[in-house]
Design a protein around this motif. Structure first.
Motif, PDB file in Angstrom:
ATOM      1  N   HIS A 100       0.484 -12.138   4.297  1.00 26.23           N
ATOM      2  CA  HIS A 100      -0.862 -12.414   3.796  1.00 26.23           C
ATOM      3  C   HIS A 100      -1.905 -12.321   4.908  1.00 26.23           C
ATOM      4  N   ALA A 101      -1.579 -12.797   6.124  1.00 26.84           N
ATOM      5  CA  ALA A 101      -2.534 -12.750   7.234  1.00 26.84           C
ATOM      6  C   ALA A 101      -2.822 -11.316   7.661  1.00 26.84           C
ATOM      7  N   TYR A 102      -1.775 -10.481   7.779  1.00 26.76           N
ATOM      8  CA  TYR A 102      -1.976  -9.089   8.179  1.00 26.76           C
ATOM      9  C   TYR A 102      -2.733  -8.318   7.095  1.00 26.76           C
ATOM     10  N   ARG A 103      -2.454  -8.634   5.863  1.00 20.60           N
ATOM     11  CA  ARG A 103      -3.172  -7.953   4.783  1.00 20.60           C
ATOM     12  C   ARG A 103      -4.661  -8.283   4.820  1.00 20.60           C
ATOM     13  N   MET A 104      -5.004  -9.553   4.981  1.00 22.76           N
ATOM     14  CA  MET A 104      -6.409  -9.960   5.058  1.00 22.76           C
ATOM     15  C   MET A 104      -7.082  -9.306   6.258  1.00 22.76           C
ATOM     16  N   ALA A 105      -6.360  -9.237   7.397  1.00 24.87           N
ATOM     17  CA  ALA A 105      -6.926  -8.627   8.600  1.00 24.87           C
ATOM     18  C   ALA A 105      -7.253  -7.157   8.378  1.00 24.87           C
ATOM     19  N   LEU A 106      -6.344  -6.451   7.706  1.00 18.60           N
ATOM     20  CA  LEU A 106      -6.565  -5.028   7.457  1.00 18.60           C
ATOM     21  C   LEU A 106      -7.716  -4.817   6.473  1.00 18.60           C
ATOM     22  N   GLN A 107      -7.837  -5.676   5.498  1.00 18.35           N
ATOM     23  CA  GLN A 107      -8.946  -5.579   4.558  1.00 18.35           C
ATOM     24  C   GLN A 107     -10.275  -5.892   5.230  1.00 18.35           C
ATOM     25  N   THR A 108     -10.292  -6.886   6.139  1.00 19.88           N
ATOM     26  CA  THR A 108     -11.515  -7.244   6.867  1.00 19.88           C
ATOM     27  C   THR A 108     -11.941  -6.117   7.786  1.00 19.88           C
ATOM     28  N   SER A 109     -10.969  -5.533   8.498  1.00 22.19           N
ATOM     29  CA  SER A 109     -11.274  -4.486   9.476  1.00 22.19           C
ATOM     30  C   SER A 109     -11.586  -3.152   8.825  1.00 22.19           C
ATOM     31  N   GLY A 110     -10.770  -2.739   7.859  1.00 25.06           N
ATOM     32  CA  GLY A 110     -10.910  -1.410   7.270  1.00 25.06           C
ATOM     33  C   GLY A 110     -10.285  -0.332   8.123  1.00 25.06           C
ATOM     34  N   HIS A 111      -9.642  -0.703   9.233  1.00 28.10           N
ATOM     35  CA  HIS A 111      -8.958   0.235  10.129  1.00 28.10           C
ATOM     36  C   HIS A 111      -7.610  -0.345  10.530  1.00 28.10           C
ATOM     37  N   LYS A 112      -6.662   0.551  10.813  1.00 25.16           N
ATOM     38  CA  LYS A 112      -5.389   0.116  11.354  1.00 25.16           C
ATOM     39  C   LYS A 112      -5.535  -0.120  12.857  1.00 25.16           C
ATOM     40  N   PRO A 113      -4.940  -1.167  13.386  1.00 25.40           N
ATOM     41  CA  PRO A 113      -5.012  -1.381  14.840  1.00 25.40           C
ATOM     42  C   PRO A 113      -4.177  -0.336  15.571  1.00 25.40           C
ATOM     43  N   VAL A 124      -1.585   0.590  -0.839  1.00 25.58           N
ATOM     44  CA  VAL A 124      -0.418   0.599  -1.720  1.00 25.58           C
ATOM     45  C   VAL A 124       0.858   0.802  -0.906  1.00 25.58           C
ATOM     46  N   ASP A 125       0.849   1.804  -0.005  1.00 26.77           N
ATOM     47  CA  ASP A 125       2.039   2.107   0.792  1.00 26.77           C
ATOM     48  C   ASP A 125       2.428   0.946   1.703  1.00 26.77           C
ATOM     49  N   ILE A 126       1.424   0.235   2.248  1.00 22.83           N
ATOM     50  CA  ILE A 126       1.685  -0.809   3.231  1.00 22.83           C
ATOM     51  C   ILE A 126       2.049  -2.141   2.583  1.00 22.83           C
ATOM     52  N   PHE A 127       1.250  -2.550   1.619  1.00 20.13           N
ATOM     53  CA  PHE A 127       1.363  -3.922   1.147  1.00 20.13           C
ATOM     54  C   PHE A 127       2.021  -4.092  -0.218  1.00 20.13           C
ATOM     55  N   TRP A 128       2.109  -3.034  -1.007  1.00 20.94           N
ATOM     56  CA  TRP A 128       2.801  -3.201  -2.286  1.00 20.94           C
ATOM     57  C   TRP A 128       4.297  -3.347  -2.035  1.00 20.94           C
ATOM     58  N   VAL A 129       4.927  -4.167  -2.805  1.00 19.88           N
ATOM     59  CA  VAL A 129       6.337  -4.501  -2.613  1.00 19.88           C
ATOM     60  C   VAL A 129       7.175  -3.856  -3.717  1.00 19.88           C
ATOM     61  N   MET A 130       8.312  -3.280  -3.325  1.00 19.86           N
ATOM     62  CA  MET A 130       9.236  -2.674  -4.282  1.00 19.86           C
ATOM     63  C   MET A 130      10.373  -3.658  -4.568  1.00 19.86           C
ATOM     64  N   THR A 131      10.694  -3.841  -5.828  1.00 21.43           N
ATOM     65  CA  THR A 131      11.808  -4.718  -6.165  1.00 21.43           C
ATOM     66  C   THR A 131      13.110  -4.162  -5.590  1.00 21.43           C
ATOM     67  N   SER A 132      13.992  -5.063  -5.161  1.00 17.82           N
ATOM     68  CA  SER A 132      15.251  -4.632  -4.542  1.00 17.82           C
ATOM     69  C   SER A 132      16.227  -4.078  -5.566  1.00 17.82           C
ATOM     70  N   ARG A 133      16.098  -4.534  -6.827  1.00 17.95           N
ATOM     71  CA  ARG A 133      16.983  -4.058  -7.888  1.00 17.95           C
ATOM     72  C   ARG A 133      16.156  -3.547  -9.062  1.00 17.95           C
ATOM     73  N   PRO A 134      16.695  -2.577  -9.799  1.00 16.86           N
ATOM     74  CA  PRO A 134      15.933  -2.039 -10.933  1.00 16.86           C
ATOM     75  C   PRO A 134      15.932  -2.994 -12.112  1.00 16.86           C
ATOM     76  N   SER A 135      14.918  -2.847 -12.942  1.00 10.75           N
ATOM     77  CA  SER A 135      14.826  -3.588 -14.202  1.00 10.75           C
ATOM     78  C   SER A 135      14.844  -2.579 -15.342  1.00 10.75           C
ATOM     79  N   THR A 136      15.321  -3.012 -16.496  1.00 10.06           N
ATOM     80  CA  THR A 136      15.449  -2.122 -17.642  1.00 10.06           C
ATOM     81  C   THR A 136      14.234  -2.233 -18.550  1.00 10.06           C
ATOM     82  N   PHE A 137      13.663  -1.083 -18.917  1.00 10.66           N
ATOM     83  CA  PHE A 137      12.584  -1.082 -19.901  1.00 10.66           C
ATOM     84  C   PHE A 137      13.223  -1.140 -21.278  1.00 10.66           C
TER      85      PHE A 137
END
Length: 686
Positions: free
Chosen positions: A341-354, A490-503
Motif C-alpha cells: 500500500h505504501a509503495y502504491r501510494m508513493a507511485l501514484q503521488t509521484s507519477g514516475h518510477k524511481p 495494472v501490471d505493477i499493482f494488480w494481483v493475480m489469484t494463485s489458483r483458478p476459479s470456475t465461471f
C-alpha cells in the motif's frame, strides 16, 4: 558511480558508507592529500557531490569495490546500452490487441510473448537507426559496406542480455528480417505457430459426428466406444484419427462442447440448472532518483476501543533528494501488505518510477516480491536491500528523527523518540498521558492527524536548500525515470489469484481477505453476455484484481503450455431483491428479461443439439422413441424447437413429472412393507 569529464568516478558516500566501507573516510583524505587517489570534483554547491576517479584507486580498494558492487565498467556499459533502446508503444498496443484462431476461438497472445515481441520491435527500430548511422559515416572506406551487417549483428548480440530480445543470431536471417520489418508492420514478428489453423485437432464436421455419438441413446456409447467408433469410420470419411481417449474426454468436457451433449446424457433439466444464469439475490430488510522505504513506530499514542493506551506502526516511502514523504501505510506490522500500500501510494503521488529504491531486507519484502510477482522490480529501475542500522539507511532514519522532533513532538500524545534518546524533551510525559487517556485520539483520528503532520513536514523548508520540500520535489525533473501509465499500474499493482476459479451459471467467485466476491461478464452495462456464457460457463479463469478498487477484474486462462491468455473484463454480479415487495421497477424488468434470456439459451442449446441428432440419425424419434419435452416452458417454446429441428411428428403424451413425483411422495414406508403394495403397483399408478 557516474561519468565526470569522461572519467568513471565514485562518490564519497559510496566509498565510505556502511559498517565495512571500501575505504575509511580518514584514509581516503590521506590518500587524496598524498596524490594516491585523484579527486575529480570537490563537491559543494546545490546537488554537488565529491567524486573520485575509479582508475586511480589502489588495487586493494578496487578489489573491495568489485567484491561489494561488481565490475564497474560492465555495470556502466550495461547502463549506457539500457538507455539506447526506447520501448515502442505502438508495437505494445499492436501485440496487446492481436488475436489469432485457436481451436475455433480468437485468443490473445501469451503475456510473456507480448513483452518479447514488443522489445523485438523496439530493438529493431534502434538497429535500423544504427544502420543509418553506420551507412552515413565512413561509407567511403574500402570494404566497410561488406562488414556493415556483421557490425549490426555484433550490436544486436550485445543488446540481447540487456533487453532479452529474441531476434535472429545470424547475419542472413537478421538482414532478411530487417528488410521485411518497417515501423507499424509488426505482424512479421509473430511466429507462425500463432494463427496456424492446421493446429486444430478436431474440425467442425468430425466434431459434430463425435457430439452425435455422445448424444446417441440408441445405442448408448461410452467414451471409449465413441473413440473406437470414430477411428473406425474416420479413414473412409477422410478424417484424422484420434490419438488417445484422454484427449477426447478433454475435448468433450471443454466449455464450448459440453453444452451440446450434456442434456442428452444427464437430462435437460440438469443442463438447464448447470448452464442457465442464476440470479444473485439479497435477503429482505445496505492514492526520483533515490527512494527509501522503511517501517517505524508512529510516535503518537491512541486509545483503542477498550480505552487502552496503544501505539501502532507506519511504513513510509521517502524521496531522498527532497525528503518528501511520498507514500505511507499505517498497520500493526511491517508486513508485505503495508509495503504494498505504501509503495502504491508513493507511485501514484509521484507519477514516475524511481530510478533506485532502497529498502531493508526483512521478510516482508521477500514475501512482497513472492506474492506480487516481483513488485519491487516492476516499480524501480534498480532496487537493493540494506541491512538494518547500516549507514546506507541513515538518510531515512535521520529524516524520521527530525520528523518526530519537529512535527510529531507538538502533539501532547507524543510517545517520545527512540528509548536511547538522552534528552528529556525526547521522552513522553507518561503521567499526563495516563491522566488524559480518555482524550487521546481514536485510531481513525490518529490517522487523520498523521496525514496533517505529513503535509506539514512536506511543506516545511529543506534544511540544506531552504526551499519547501514539496516545492523542491515538484520543480525537479529527472529525464531518466519512466512515467507511470495506467497499464503500468495494472501490471505493477494488480494481483493475480494463485489458483483458478470456475465461471459457473452463478458467475465467477473468488475470496479476498475472507470476503467472497462474485463477478459477471456483460455485453453492455447491466446486460449479462449470454453468448459469451454459452461458450465459457464452467471454464476456469485466473482473476487479476486491484486490491484498492474491486469495480472490475480481468479474467485469464492458461493454455497447455502454461501461458496466460486474457479473456474478458468482468464486473460485480447484479444483485436483486428476493422479495417482490422490495423489488424496484428496474429489478423486476431485469428479472423478466433474464428469464426470457434463459429460455432463449435453452432453445438454442436444444436446436443445436437436436440438429446434430437428426443429421446423424441418432434422434430417438428416428428409432421409434420420444424425446422428452422441456419442463417449465410454454407449449409455444416446444413448438419452436420442433419447427427449427424439423420434428413434424405429433408429440407423444408425456409423463407428467409433477404428478409422478406427487404419487411417489404419498407412499409411506409401511405401505412398502405390505405384500399387496409392490413396485409394480406404484408404477401402475404413475
Amino acid at each position: 558511480m557516474e561519468f565526470y569529464n569522461k572519467d568513471l568516478c565514485v562518490t564519497y558516500e559510496e566509498l565510505t558508507s556502511g559498517d565495512d566501507p571500501v575505504i575509511k573516510a580518514t584514509t581516503l583524505r590521506q590518500n587524496v592529500a598524498r596524490g594516491n587517489i585523484e579527486n575529480a570534483h570537490r563537491g559543494g554547491g546545490e546537488g554537488g557531490r565529491a567524486l573520485y576517479i575509479y582508475s586511480s584507486l589502489p588495487e586493494k580498494y578496487k578489489k573491495r569495490w568489485v567484491e561489494r558492487h561488481g565490475e564497474p565498467e560492465k555495470q556502466m556499459r550495461e547502463e549506457i546500452i539500457r538507455n539506447i533502446v526506447k520501448r515502442d508503444e505502438k508495437a505494445e498496443n499492436f501485440f496487446e490487441e492481436y488475436r489469432y484462431d485457436k481451436n475455433g476461438e480468437l485468443v490473445a497472445l501469451p503475456e510473456d510473448v507480448k513483452k518479447e515481441y514488443t522489445w523485438n520491435a523496439s530493438v529493431l527500430n534502434a538497429l535500423m537507426e544504427e544502420f543509418k548511422r553506420l551507412s552515413s559515416s565512413n561509407n567511403k572506406l574500402t570494404g566497410f559496406r561488406r562488414n556493415l551487417w556483421e557490425l549490426l549483428l555484433v550490436t544486436s548480440e550485445e543488446w540481447r542480455p540487456v533487453y532479452g530480445h529474441s531476434l535472429p543470431g545470424s547475419v542472413g536471417r537478421l538482414k532478411a528480417l530487417i528488410n521485411k520489418f518497417r515501423p507499424d508492420n509488426y505482424s512479421v514478428l509473430v511466429s507462425g505457430k500463432y494463427g496456424n489453423s492446421n493446429t486444430l485437432k478436431i474440425d467442425e464436421e468430425p466434431g459434430r459426428f463425435l457430439v452425435a455419438l455422445k448424444r446417441s441413446r440408441v445405442p448408448v456409447y461410452t467414451d471409449m466406444q465413441i473413440f473406437e467408433e470414430y477411428n473406425r469410420v474416420a479413414p473412409a470419411r477422410g478424417w484424422k484419427a484420434l490419438k488417445s481417449p484422454r484427449s477426447l474426454r478433454s475435448w468433450f468436457s471443454s466449455p464450448r462442447i459440453e453444452p451440446l451433449w450434456y442434456d442428452a446424457v444427464y437430462g435437460e433439466m440438469k443442463a438447464h440448472q448447470r448452464y442457465g444464469r442464476k440470479h444473485k439475490t439479497e435477503l429482505p430488510s445496505r492514492r526520483d532518483s533515490l527512494w527509501y522505504g522503511d517501517g517505524t513506530k508512529l510516535n503518537l499514542y491512541y486509545r483503542d476501543e477498550g480505552g487502552k493506551v496503544r501505539t501502532i506502526g507506519v511504513y513510509e516511502v521517502m524521496d531522498a533528494y527532497s525528503e518528501v514523504l511520498l507514500g505511507f501505510h499505517i498497520s500493526e506490522n511491517e508486513d508485505y501488505e503495508a509495503q504494498y500500500h505504501a509503495y502504491r501510494m508513493a507511485l501514484q503521488t509521484s507519477g514516475h518510477k524511481p530510478y533506485e529504491l532502497v529498502h531493508d531486507n526483512q521478510g516482508g519484502h521477500k514475501k512482497l516480491e513472492r506474492v506480487s510477482d516481483g513488485l519491487l522490480d516492476k516499480i524501480s529501475h534498480i532496487h537493493r536491500p540494506t541491512a538494518p542500522y547500516s549507514g546506507q539507511s541513515k538518510t531515512i532514519e535521520s529524516a524520521f528523527g527530525r520528523f518526530q522532533s519537529q512535527v510529531l513532538h507538538k502533539y501532547w500524545g507524543f510517545t517520545g523518540q527512540n528509548i536511547t534518546a538522552r534528552k528529556d524533551s525526547s521522552r513522553p510525559n507518561l503521567e499526563f498521558i495516563e491522566a488524559n487517556r480518555d482524550r487521546l485520539y481514536t485510531l481513525d483520528e490518529l490517522k487523520a492527524k498523521y496525514v496533517e503532520a505529513r503535509r506539514e513536514w512536506n511543506e516545511m523548508k529543506h534544511p540544506v536548500t531552504g526551499i519547501p520540500r514539496i516545492e523542491m520535489y515538484d520543480t525537479s525533473v529527472n529525464e531518466d525515470t519512466e512515467v507511470v501509465t495506467a497499464r503500468d499500474m495494472v501490471d505493477i499493482f494488480w494481483v493475480m489469484t494463485s489458483r483458478p476459479s470456475t465461471f459457473t451459471s452463478a458467475g465467477i467467485e473468488f475470496t479476498v481477505g475472507g470476503r467472497p466476491r462474485t463477478y459477471e461478464v456483460y455485453s453492455s452495462p447491466g446486460v449479462p453476455d449470454h453468448e459469451w456464457r454459452r461458450r465459457n460457463t464452467y471454464r476456469q479463469f485466473y482473476v487479476k484484481y486491484d486490491p484498492y478498487d474491486f469495480s472490475s477484474v480481468r479474467l485469464y486462462w492458461k493454455d497447455k503450455g502454461g501461458a496466460l491468455r486474457f479473456e474478458r473484463v468482468a464486473e460485480p454480479y447484479m444483485v436483486v431483491h428476493r422479495a417482490i415487495q422490495d423489488q424496484t421497477e428496474g429489478e423486476a424488468a431485469f428479472i423478466r428479461r433474464e428469464q426470457e434470456a434463459n429460455v432463449h439459451d435453452r432453445i438454442e442449446r436444444q436446436v443445436a443439439a437436436k440438429s446434430i441428432e437428426y443429421e446423424h440419425g441418432v434422434a430417438p424419434e428416428q428409432h421409434g422413441l420420444r424425446s422428452p419435452n422441456l419442463k417449465g416452458v410454454t407449449a409455444e417454446v416446444q413448438r419452436q424447437i420442433d419447427r427449427r429441428t424439423k420434428k413434424y411428428s405429433r408429440p407423444p403424451e408425456e409423463v407428467v413429472l409433477g404428478r409422478s413425483t406427487k404419487v411417489i411422495s404419498n407412499i409411506t414406508w409401511d405401505q412398502l412393507g405390505k405384500k399387496e403394495v409392490s413396485v409394480r403397483k406404484v408404477v401402475g399408478k404413475l
